[in-house]
Design an enzyme around this catalytic site. Structure first.
Site, short mmCIF file in Angstrom:
data_model
loop_
_atom_site.label_atom_id
_atom_site.label_comp_id
_atom_site.label_asym_id
_atom_site.label_seq_id
_atom_site.Cartn_x
_atom_site.Cartn_y
_atom_site.Cartn_z
N GLY A 14 0.96 -0.88 -0.01
CA GLY A 14 -0.20 -0.30 -0.23
C GLY A 14 0.71 1.48 -0.09
CB THR A 16 0.22 4.53 -4.77
OG1 THR A 16 -0.65 3.88 -4.27
CG2 THR A 16 1.29 2.10 -5.52
CE1 TYR A 154 -7.56 1.67 10.56
CE2 TYR A 154 -8.15 2.62 12.12
CZ TYR A 154 -7.20 2.55 11.24
OH TYR A 154 -6.16 2.60 11.37
#
Length: 264
Positions: A14, A16, A154
């Protein structure tokens, strides 16, 4: 303090944008070879261009793979069968009422936030132990300790990451391999900036100001009373991924500005 990761291969999932990209950039500046990962090839290519512009001497490559399933994780592992540093950063988040979170969303959060790290650690850790060298870092969250009622799904996945990191660390006993977790707090990542941009525009304020107000009102125990930058989080991660952190293992290291109101 000279952080030197030269000669080491680092996978950052993850990566980018946001915290992940900041970590990749920090590791590149420390001399590591870096593998960028994201779901879309276009974003991977853009991140690679930015990384090479910032660190011209970097050895870097990218793999577009969706780590929300076993196939994507397998594709990443096939592209990078050896890793000296594994940063499990990829994750999803977002507020939602508990009663509106269906089973599919629970599974999605668990697959991306938890199982991606499990699958990659399962693939990378044996080689690290065989070479007697390696670092695995899970990017958890202060929400692992302060479970947010508006993002319960989460918070649960972030707590799970702490348990996995601690358990894996026990498998490294007596070696030069370490497994740790880093717990950021509210951070001005690209996703957060995008989420706050409309509010900032409507109120005629900067995103940083809106984020600081959120911290003061929703995370009132914060001692820095503002959101962190991705670079501030990355600084901790790069240290933990480096040879200098050799006596830190099985730890949950906070970069959350003092939100968690405990001494230990």
């Amino acid at each position: 303090m000279n952080i030197d990761c030269s000669g080491q291969m680092a996978i950052v999932t993850g990566s980018t944008a946001g915290i992940g990209y900041a970590i990749a950039l920090g590791l590149a500046r420390a001399g590591a070879e870096v593998l960028i990962n994201g779901r879309a090839q276009k974003r991977v290519d853009a991140a690679l261009r930015a990384l090479r512009a910032a660190v011209p001497a970097v050895q870097a490559r990218g793999v577009a793979a969706d780590l929300g399933g076993a196939a994507g994780c397998a594709a990443l592992i096939e592209a990078a069968p050896r890793a000296d540093i594994l940063i499990n950063n990829v994750g999803v988040y977002g507020p939602k009422d508990f009663f509106a979170i269906d089973d599919d969303q629970w599974r999605r959060y668990f697959e991306i936030n938890v199982m991606s790290g499990v699958r990659l650690a399962r693939a990378c850790l044996p080689g690290m132990l065989e070479r007697n060298r390696g670092r695995i870092v899970f990017i958890s969250s202060e929400s692992a300790l302060n479970i947010p009622p508006d993002m319960l799904h989460y918070g649960v996945t972030k707590t799970a990451q702490l348990a996995i990191a601690r358990g894996l660390a026990k498998l490294t006993r007596g070696t030069n391999v370490t497994v740790n977790a880093v717990l950021p707090g509210p951070t001005l990542s690209d996703g957060v900036v995008a989420m706050l941009s409309d509010t900032a525009k409507q109120q005629g304020r900067s995103v940083a100001e809106v984020a600081a107000e959120f911290v003061r009102t929703q995370r009132a125990s914060s001692l820095i009373a503002r959101a962190a930058s991705p670079e501030e989080v990355a600084n901790m991660v790069v240290y933990v991924a480096s040879p200098l952190s050799s006596a830190t293992n099985g730890a949950a290291l906070r970069v959350e500005g003092g939100i968690v109101d405990t001494i230990a």
